[in-house]
Write a protein that holds these residues in place. Structure first.
Motif, PDB file in Angstrom:
ATOM      1  N   GLN A   1      -9.528  -0.922   1.568  1.00  0.00           N
ATOM      2  CA  GLN A   1      -8.431  -0.989   0.602  1.00  0.00           C
ATOM      3  C   GLN A   1      -8.831  -1.797  -0.625  1.00  0.00           C
ATOM      4  O   GLN A   1      -8.498  -1.432  -1.758  1.00  0.00           O
ATOM      5  CB  GLN A   1      -7.192  -1.594   1.260  1.00  0.00           C
ATOM      6  CG  GLN A   1      -6.542  -0.686   2.288  1.00  0.00           C
ATOM      7  CD  GLN A   1      -5.385  -1.356   3.006  1.00  0.00           C
ATOM      8  OE1 GLN A   1      -5.108  -2.553   2.810  1.00  0.00           O
ATOM      9  NE2 GLN A   1      -4.691  -0.601   3.851  1.00  0.00           N
TER      10      GLN A   1
ATOM     11  N   ALA B   1     -11.186   0.273  -2.801  1.00  0.00           N
ATOM     12  CA  ALA B   1     -10.449   1.283  -3.562  1.00  0.00           C
ATOM     13  C   ALA B   1      -9.770   0.648  -4.767  1.00  0.00           C
ATOM     14  O   ALA B   1      -9.760   1.226  -5.866  1.00  0.00           O
ATOM     15  CB  ALA B   1      -9.418   1.962  -2.663  1.00  0.00           C
ATOM     16  N   ALA B   2      -9.217  -0.556  -4.585  1.00  0.00           N
ATOM     17  CA  ALA B   2      -8.570  -1.253  -5.704  1.00  0.00           C
ATOM     18  C   ALA B   2      -9.583  -1.643  -6.765  1.00  0.00           C
ATOM     19  O   ALA B   2      -9.297  -1.578  -7.966  1.00  0.00           O
ATOM     20  CB  ALA B   2      -7.833  -2.483  -5.186  1.00  0.00           C
TER      21      ALA B   2
ATOM     22  N   GLN C   1       0.812  -1.214   0.000  1.00  0.00           N
ATOM     23  CA  GLN C   1       0.000   0.000   0.000  1.00  0.00           C
ATOM     24  C   GLN C   1       0.849   1.270   0.000  1.00  0.00           C
ATOM     25  O   GLN C   1       0.418   2.307  -0.496  1.00  0.00           O
ATOM     26  CB  GLN C   1      -0.925  -0.004   1.226  1.00  0.00           C
ATOM     27  CG  GLN C   1      -2.089  -0.962   1.110  1.00  0.00           C
ATOM     28  CD  GLN C   1      -3.159  -0.483   0.142  1.00  0.00           C
ATOM     29  OE1 GLN C   1      -3.524   0.689   0.131  1.00  0.00           O
ATOM     30  NE2 GLN C   1      -3.680  -1.402  -0.675  1.00  0.00           N
ATOM     31  N   SER C   2       2.056   1.185   0.537  1.00  0.00           N
ATOM     32  CA  SER C   2       2.912   2.378   0.627  1.00  0.00           C
ATOM     33  C   SER C   2       4.128   2.300  -0.278  1.00  0.00           C
ATOM     34  O   SER C   2       5.099   3.032  -0.090  1.00  0.00           O
ATOM     35  CB  SER C   2       3.365   2.583   2.079  1.00  0.00           C
ATOM     36  OG  SER C   2       4.093   1.456   2.541  1.00  0.00           O
TER      37      SER C   2
ATOM     38  N   VAL D   1      -3.646  -5.828  -0.020  1.00  0.00           N
ATOM     39  CA  VAL D   1      -4.796  -5.206   0.643  1.00  0.00           C
ATOM     40  C   VAL D   1      -5.052  -5.943   1.945  1.00  0.00           C
ATOM     41  O   VAL D   1      -4.891  -7.164   2.027  1.00  0.00           O
ATOM     42  CB  VAL D   1      -6.066  -5.202  -0.231  1.00  0.00           C
ATOM     43  CG1 VAL D   1      -5.845  -4.428  -1.517  1.00  0.00           C
ATOM     44  CG2 VAL D   1      -6.535  -6.614  -0.544  1.00  0.00           C
ATOM     45  N   SER D   2      -5.462  -5.187   2.954  1.00  0.00           N
ATOM     46  CA  SER D   2      -5.671  -5.767   4.277  1.00  0.00           C
ATOM     47  C   SER D   2      -7.041  -5.480   4.851  1.00  0.00           C
ATOM     48  O   SER D   2      -7.392  -6.036   5.897  1.00  0.00           O
ATOM     49  CB  SER D   2      -4.608  -5.231   5.248  1.00  0.00           C
ATOM     50  OG  SER D   2      -3.307  -5.546   4.801  1.00  0.00           O
ATOM     51  N   THR D   3      -7.802  -4.617   4.204  1.00  0.00           N
ATOM     52  CA  THR D   3      -9.107  -4.209   4.727  1.00  0.00           C
ATOM     53  C   THR D   3     -10.117  -4.127   3.597  1.00  0.00           C
ATOM     54  O   THR D   3      -9.746  -3.973   2.421  1.00  0.00           O
ATOM     55  CB  THR D   3      -9.018  -2.818   5.394  1.00  0.00           C
ATOM     56  OG1 THR D   3      -8.716  -1.836   4.380  1.00  0.00           O
ATOM     57  CG2 THR D   3      -7.953  -2.775   6.483  1.00  0.00           C
TER      58      THR D   3
ATOM     59  N   ASP E   1      -0.984  -5.135   8.922  1.00  0.00           N
ATOM     60  CA  ASP E   1      -2.230  -4.866   9.620  1.00  0.00           C
ATOM     61  C   ASP E   1      -2.623  -6.094  10.442  1.00  0.00           C
ATOM     62  O   ASP E   1      -2.030  -7.171  10.289  1.00  0.00           O
ATOM     63  CB  ASP E   1      -3.322  -4.531   8.599  1.00  0.00           C
ATOM     64  CG  ASP E   1      -3.149  -3.152   7.998  1.00  0.00           C
ATOM     65  OD1 ASP E   1      -3.413  -2.179   8.711  1.00  0.00           O
ATOM     66  OD2 ASP E   1      -2.726  -3.057   6.827  1.00  0.00           O
TER      67      ASP E   1
END
Length: 226
Positions: free
Chosen positions: A129, A132-133, A102-103, A124-126, A157
């Motif tokens: 996220q 959004a993807a 993510q970063s 992705v962890s949530t 996370d």
């Protein structure tokens, strides 16, 4: 175009995804051998990951992994997709696939540099996220991370657990490929497969195994044997 060309992701066997760990493999010199054994055992994807190596050494390691993949192909007819973790410049130089956290930078800039002939993965962890993807589909595959806590990656996370992984896999179904990572081994991989993901990612289950080829064969067999 923000995603890979049609068919690129379809050509990848996502079921068994090996992520290298230089230390667990026994050092940079041994990583290519472990990769070769993993591919011979059935790994369809190999991600080269080492956050500590300088770029020149990481480039040399990735070249060696690519050559090991070709040796496995010459011996068995089996070739894995090779993925570079994070370092867009090296993926671009070698024409390889890419995975971003993510970063780890702008995925759209990465696509501009890499073109449409390779896949780009995104961790992705949530649910937010993932949403959004999905809303801006620049990724061809998402890594659901972590399923369980793992000592090979501590800056993560909270663990998703099987229920969390299942919920994300269902949310993404038919829209983007999903692979799960984090604490997966031969003893629990079947339960992760049953969440509906397209693949399982392992690190120590192959990198630290006395026989990496046998470890890969066992993990891949879980897709075929209920």
């Amino acid at each position: 175009m923000t995603t890979a060309a049609p068919g690129v992701a379809d050509a990848v066997d996502w079921r068994l995804y090996f992520v290298t760990d230089t230390g667990l493999c026994g050092g940079a010199d041994r990583v290519p051998w472990v990769v070769e054994q993993a591919v011979l055992g059935g790994a369809g994807i190999v991600q080269v990951r080492d956050k500590d190596l300088p770029d020149d050494e990481f480039l040399a390691l990735t070249r060696a992994v690519a050559l090991a993949n070709e040796r496995a192909f010459a011996a068995s007819g089996r070739r894995a997709a090779v993925v570079v973790n994070d370092r867009v410049n090296i993926a671009a130089e070698l024409g390889l696939h890419l995975h971003l956290g993510q970063s780890d930078g702008d995925i759209h800039e990465a696509r501009r540099r890499l073109g449409t002939g390779v896949t780009i993965g995104l961790s992705v962890s949530t649910p937010a996220q993932l949403d959004a993807a999905l809303a801006d589909p620049a990724a061809d595959v998402v890594g659901l991370s972590p399923v369980w806590a793992t000592p090979t990656k501590t800056d993560t996370d909270p663990a998703l657990g099987l229920d969390g992984a299942r919920a994300l896999a269902r949310r993404a179904a038919g829209r983007v490929r999903t692979v799960a990572i984090g604490g997966i081994n031969a003893g629990n991989a079947r339960s992760v497969i049953e969440t509906g993901v397209d693949g399982v990612c392992v690190v120590s289950a192959i990198a630290a195994a006395p026989d990496p080829r046998a470890a890969a064969e066992e993990l891949l067999s879980l897709w075929r044997n209920p």
